[in-house]
Design a protein around this motif. Sequence first.
Motif, PDB file in Angstrom:
ATOM      1  N   ARG A   4       0.717  -0.941  -0.122  1.00  0.00           N
ATOM      2  CA  ARG A   4      -0.056  -0.196  -0.021  1.00  0.00           C
ATOM      3  C   ARG A   4       0.819   1.421  -0.208  1.00  0.00           C
ATOM      4  O   ARG A   4       0.286   2.384  -0.239  1.00  0.00           O
ATOM      5  N   LYS A   5       1.785   1.163   0.605  1.00  0.00           N
ATOM      6  CA  LYS A   5       2.838   2.641   0.334  1.00  0.00           C
ATOM      7  C   LYS A   5       3.364   2.896  -1.782  1.00  0.00           C
ATOM      8  O   LYS A   5       4.933   2.044  -1.589  1.00  0.00           O
ATOM      9  N   THR A  29      -3.353  11.273  -7.312  1.00  0.00           N
ATOM     10  CA  THR A  29      -3.699  11.234  -6.423  1.00  0.00           C
ATOM     11  C   THR A  29      -4.785   9.585  -6.826  1.00  0.00           C
ATOM     12  O   THR A  29      -5.042   9.358  -8.657  1.00  0.00           O
ATOM     13  N   ILE A  30      -3.968   8.158  -6.538  1.00  0.00           N
ATOM     14  CA  ILE A  30      -4.083   6.776  -6.811  1.00  0.00           C
ATOM     15  C   ILE A  30      -5.103   6.294  -5.720  1.00  0.00           C
ATOM     16  O   ILE A  30      -4.936   6.102  -5.071  1.00  0.00           O
ATOM     17  N   ASP A 122       7.391   2.009  -1.172  1.00  0.00           N
ATOM     18  CA  ASP A 122       8.312   1.703  -0.517  1.00  0.00           C
ATOM     19  C   ASP A 122       9.559   1.441  -0.474  1.00  0.00           C
ATOM     20  O   ASP A 122      10.008   0.469  -0.273  1.00  0.00           O
ATOM     21  N   GLY A 123       9.847   2.482  -0.480  1.00  0.00           N
ATOM     22  CA  GLY A 123      11.917   3.148  -0.017  1.00  0.00           C
ATOM     23  C   GLY A 123      12.837   2.516  -1.732  1.00  0.00           C
ATOM     24  O   GLY A 123      14.085   2.346  -1.647  1.00  0.00           O
ATOM     25  N   THR A 163      14.383   8.699   0.225  1.00  0.00           N
ATOM     26  CA  THR A 163      13.541  10.112   0.739  1.00  0.00           C
ATOM     27  C   THR A 163      11.890  10.711   1.018  1.00  0.00           C
ATOM     28  O   THR A 163      11.898   9.666  -0.470  1.00  0.00           O
ATOM     29  N   ALA A 164      11.675  11.105   1.426  1.00  0.00           N
ATOM     30  CA  ALA A 164      10.412  11.329   1.339  1.00  0.00           C
ATOM     31  C   ALA A 164      10.302  12.134   0.552  1.00  0.00           C
ATOM     32  O   ALA A 164      10.871  13.252   0.418  1.00  0.00           O
ATOM     33  N   LEU A 165       9.016  12.223  -0.107  1.00  0.00           N
ATOM     34  CA  LEU A 165       8.888  13.214  -0.908  1.00  0.00           C
ATOM     35  C   LEU A 165       8.118  14.234  -0.854  1.00  0.00           C
ATOM     36  O   LEU A 165       7.200  14.514   0.422  1.00  0.00           O
TER      37      LEU A 165
END
Length: 310
Positions: A4-5, A29-30, A122-123, A163-165
């Motif tokens: 889900r990530k 949005t997905i 997820d990474g 890194t987070a978006l």
Amino acid sequence: MKTRKKALLVAVEASYGVSPDIATATLLTISELDSSPYEGDRVERTRLREQFGANAEINVAPFTTVTATIPLAGSGAAGTAPNFGLLLRACGLAETVTPTTSVSYTPATDDHESFTVWFVEDGQLQRVPGCRGTVEFALTAKELPTMKFTLTGLYQRPVAHATALAQTLVNIVDEIPVNKANTVAFSVHAHAGCGQSLSVNLGNTVTHRHLIGCENVQITDRAVAGSVEIEAPSIATKDYFALLESHEQVTLGAVDLTHGTVAGNIVQFALPKTQLSSISRSDSDGIVHYAMDLRALPDLGDDELTITFK
């Protein structure tokens, strides 16, 4: 990795296959997201031996496909393109903006734009440059409206991405359900009865070409088609059987649907010249429904479909 990530970003390319910096990309949005990260044509590297055994298989033209289901909604402001408008443009639709009023999308035969998408999971991240694609719209009573994009682009190996978006969602609002209150107009060949669903498939032929000195993804054809389902009227009210017969002549008519009542979240589908090509019956709550396939035909060209956000 957690399934889900996931996230999807997109940006227009100034030159085909040349990705801009991810910092310039738009977050989408997905509701569903998947990819086939390493597709392509494969050939066997044949070797004769004294013993049996398999031969290596070589991918001679790698590419990537990404499929994304996105809620169908407006930007929140009339005259501002929704953020997924970038993907509509990647599907060969030309965008026309009328400030403070509307944004419309119509098919284009030539000069298709290209886009880079970033598939984040997820990474890890896969950058997919040179994307073009096709899209299918689905609006069904008592459900939320959606668009399913299938994008094809050039292969790049996935990499680690811890890194987070930095992006946040802009130019998009939540979708609203398809029902009597929200879907204010639906007519099929001038009959505005009780409607169950409309689906529209842009029907692009999307081809990955990998030649000597040349690799790209092209849209090489388009055949807009779809289906409608409505509560069956009496023949005295509307004779759909006469309209769909094609053995003597082809009858064309409009299919129109308007969804949404609040400015900034209204979408209108207009297919002015459609052929109804088949009909089948079904039962819905004890009521007969007709499901009919449709084909959208051009008039002067590149005008078989208009999608307008108001």
